[in-house]
Design an enzyme around this catalytic site. Structure first.
Site, PDB file in Angstrom:
ATOM      1  N   ASP A 220       3.553  -6.806  -3.516  1.00 16.29           N
ATOM      2  CA  ASP A 220       4.462  -6.935  -4.651  1.00 16.29           C
ATOM      3  C   ASP A 220       5.822  -6.291  -4.338  1.00 16.29           C
ATOM      4  O   ASP A 220       5.875  -5.225  -3.722  1.00 16.29           O
ATOM      5  CB  ASP A 220       3.813  -6.231  -5.853  1.00 16.29           C
ATOM      6  CG  ASP A 220       4.530  -6.489  -7.155  1.00 16.29           C
ATOM      7  OD1 ASP A 220       4.632  -7.662  -7.534  1.00 16.29           O
ATOM      8  OD2 ASP A 220       4.978  -5.519  -7.792  1.00 16.29           O
ATOM      9  N   GLU A 278       6.306 -10.488  -1.297  1.00 20.85           N
ATOM     10  CA  GLU A 278       7.147 -11.088  -2.337  1.00 20.85           C
ATOM     11  C   GLU A 278       8.576 -10.653  -2.036  1.00 20.85           C
ATOM     12  O   GLU A 278       8.924  -9.483  -2.206  1.00 20.85           O
ATOM     13  CB  GLU A 278       6.733 -10.583  -3.721  1.00 20.85           C
ATOM     14  CG  GLU A 278       7.544 -11.240  -4.821  1.00 20.85           C
ATOM     15  CD  GLU A 278       7.569 -10.474  -6.140  1.00 20.85           C
ATOM     16  OE1 GLU A 278       7.792 -11.104  -7.167  1.00 20.85           O
ATOM     17  OE2 GLU A 278       7.388  -9.237  -6.134  1.00 20.85           O
TER      18      GLU A 278
HETATM   19  C1  NOJ Z   1       6.423  -9.063  -9.268  1.00 23.45           C
HETATM   20  C2  NOJ Z   1       5.199  -9.605  -9.931  1.00 23.45           C
HETATM   21  O1  NOJ Z   1       4.947 -10.906  -9.472  1.00 23.45           O
HETATM   22  C3  NOJ Z   1       5.461  -9.539 -11.418  1.00 23.45           C
HETATM   23  O2  NOJ Z   1       4.492 -10.216 -12.159  1.00 23.45           O
HETATM   24  C4  NOJ Z   1       5.546  -8.088 -11.808  1.00 23.45           C
HETATM   25  O3  NOJ Z   1       5.876  -8.002 -13.180  1.00 23.45           O
HETATM   26  C5  NOJ Z   1       6.606  -7.355 -10.998  1.00 23.45           C
HETATM   27  N1  NOJ Z   1       6.548  -7.675  -9.613  1.00 23.45           N
HETATM   28  C6  NOJ Z   1       6.463  -5.862 -11.141  1.00 23.45           C
HETATM   29  O4  NOJ Z   1       5.338  -5.406 -10.443  1.00 23.45           O
END
Ligand code: NOJ
Length: 533
Positions: A220, A278
């Site tokens: 993440d 991500e």
């Molecule tokens: C990215 C995640 O995909 C999202 O759902 C989340 O709210 C944020 N990061 C914070 O962790």
């Protein structure tokens, strides 16, 4: 049954880079399937649906966070990264799912959240109880406020979920105190990755799950852990939700690459495992830095998930996604949607046209070299639900925006599995978000035996992609095509044509392997794609 720890089962070398052309299926566990009737999906539910996933033909699962969490952000606020939340069935449910998925030759990747913890994490509780300047505070990013009484935030950064990225605490003696940084909700304090304890703890988390047998991780906010020296103000304060402005000081700071190199060293001890970041970074060169040989294996490229349905835009997105990884020799990734963005059927205009375009785009995506990520429900052609009742909304964005932005719940509505009425077999209780009654026509049960359904299209496409030699080769070559259309060829011989124009088009010579819509007098209709060999 328990999972075999990787340490006892040396990875099969031929299986080492299984992720290079894998189809990953993203499970948003709250919304996938509920096995205990509390209205919220869980890991028992995922286990019960493994047969479905096998039938769909995907290679691997990416399961969004299931670790212990007060669920202020759907589990992206983790209170214990080395335990499974009881809401999802606890550790026993996880081990059982892992073993059964592996028995069906499905890989399992977990979602880890290194940028922040929950406010309920024992470290943060200890930081609140300790004094400014203490080692407990040094695991997070605490600062004194600005202004004469320290009652203004330390800098002007906004939170991605609206409002300031800083919250002031009350010191243990009851006086107004320091501020802590949270790029997301106040319930998600950012960790200080310059603190060796933070690094060591994350490495322990990686090993903990890898030893249990997982096949890798989605990481993440992989562009967010490093913060710039001195935490300077932002030049202009943007209010966009998923920021990927390359000048934003909150993200994509150079120090992040050392962090990824540390992570990669641990993952390399488990040669079968994959790391997927991500990475919301637009600049191709800077994006590519994340997938250098000693950093992440894969990084999400969100260009297709943001692209309108026009041939030029789609072609540009493909070229850019390929160009971003080519210089570093990394594998491209493709995704049309996830739990943070509008579902593609809606993004492409909704209704019959939106669905037709989404069907065309999955053929296009599965024709590309690299790994593909399918968000649960995309295979059913689910649209966003943009009229959820306000009292059902749970995304922190709803409250933090003063109830002016509905947030992401519209793409998180549970999966309709069977029967004629909500909750469509998702749960025997009341589903955590209501499922629209018209989704009866989109349920798995309705679509499974219908050869013309979106689910059948996905099944056929995934199967052909895995079996046919024409999908070989790491490149694509653009073909000439009518205005408003595009066509490309893989070195193995597959040709993919997308008709984003308003008129039917003739197909190039070759045998038709699959089309997202029936041909009309041998022509590919608008809003459709076809594969030829
Ligand atoms: C990215 C995640 O995909 C999202 O759902 C989340 O709210 C944020 N990061 C914070 O962790």
């Amino acid at each position: 049954m328990t999972a075999t720890p990787a340490a006892q089962a040396p990875a099969d070398r031929s299986d080492r880079e299984w992720w290079r052309s894998a189809v990953f299926y993203q499970v948003y566990p709250r919304s996938f399937a509920d096995s205990d009737g509390d209205g919220i999906g869980d890991l028992g539910g995922v286990r019960e649906k493994l047969g479905y996933l096998e039938l769909l033909g995907v290679d691997a699962l990416w399961i969004c966070p299931v670790m212990r969490s007060p669920m202020a952000d759907g589990g992206y606020d983790v209170a214990d990264p080395r335990d499974i939340d009881a809401l999802f069935g606890g550790m026993a449910a996880f081990d059982q799912l892992l073993a059964e998925a592996h028995a069906r030759r499905l890989k399992v990747t977990m979602d880890l959240v290194p940028n922040h913890t929950s406010r309920e994490h024992p470290w943060f509780q200890a930081a609140l109880a300790a004094a400014p300047g203490s080692p407990e505070r040094a695991r997070y990013i605490f600062r004194d406020g600005r202004g004469p009484n320290g009652d203004e935030p330390p800098n002007n950064w906004p939170s991605i979920f609206r409002g300031p990225a800083w919250t002031r605490i009350t010191e243990p003696d009851g006086t107004p105190g320091q501020w802590y940084l949270h790029l997301f909700a106040p319930e998600q304090p950012d960790l200080n990755w310059e603190n060796p304890e933070v690094v060591a703890d994350f490495e322990q988390t990686l090993r903990f799950w890898l030893d249990r047998g997982v096949d890798g991780f989605r990481i993440d906010v992989a562009h967010g852990m490093a913060k710039p020296p001195g935490l300077p103000d932002m030049e202009s304060v943007s209010t966009k939700m998923l920021i990927h402005d390359d000048t934003d000081p909150r993200f994509n700071n150079p120090g992040v690459h050392d962090i990824h190199r540390r992570i990669r060293k641990v993952i390399d001890e488990y040669p079968h495992a994959v790391s997927i970041g991500e990475v919301w970074v637009d600049d191709n060169t800077r994006f590519g830095e994340y997938v250098r040989p000693d950093e992440l294996h894969l990084a999400f490229n969100f260009r297709l998930a943001e692209t309108p349905f026009t041939a030029d835009a789609v072609r540009h997105a493909i070229d850019n996604s390929l160009a971003a990884v080519a210089p570093v020799g990394a594998v491209p990734t493709w995704t049309l949607s996830n739990h943070d963005v509008e579902r593609e059927v809606t993004r492409y205009g909704g209704g019959a046209a939106g669905l037709a375009r989404a069907r065309a785009m999955i053929l296009l995506e599965l024709a590309l070299p690299g790994s593909v990520f399918v968000y649960n429900g995309a295979e059913l052609g689910l649209p966003n639900v943009d009229d959820l009742p306000e009292d059902a909304l749970q995304d922190p964005v709803w409250e933090r925006s003063g109830r002016t932005e509905r947030g992401r719940d519209g793409c998180r509505v549970p999966i309709p599995w069977e029967s004629e009425w909500p909750p469509f077999g998702f749960t025997v209780g009341e589903s955590w978000l209501p499922i629209p009654p018209e989704w009866a026509a989109l349920s798995v049960e309705t679509q499974l035996e219908d050869v013309g359904s979106t689910l059948s299209l996905y099944r056929m496409a995934i199967e052909l992609r895995g079996l046919r030699p024409e999908f070989a080769g790491p490149r694509i070559e653009w073909y000439g095509s009518p205005a408003g259309c595009l066509a490309f060829r893989r070195p193995g011989g597959l040709v993919c044509v997308l008709n984003a124009s308003a008129a039917p088009i003739p197909l190039p010579p070759g045998e038709l392997l699959l089309a997202s819509a029936s041909l009309t007098s041998g022509h590919l209709p608008p809003d459709a794609a076809a594969w030829l060999v």
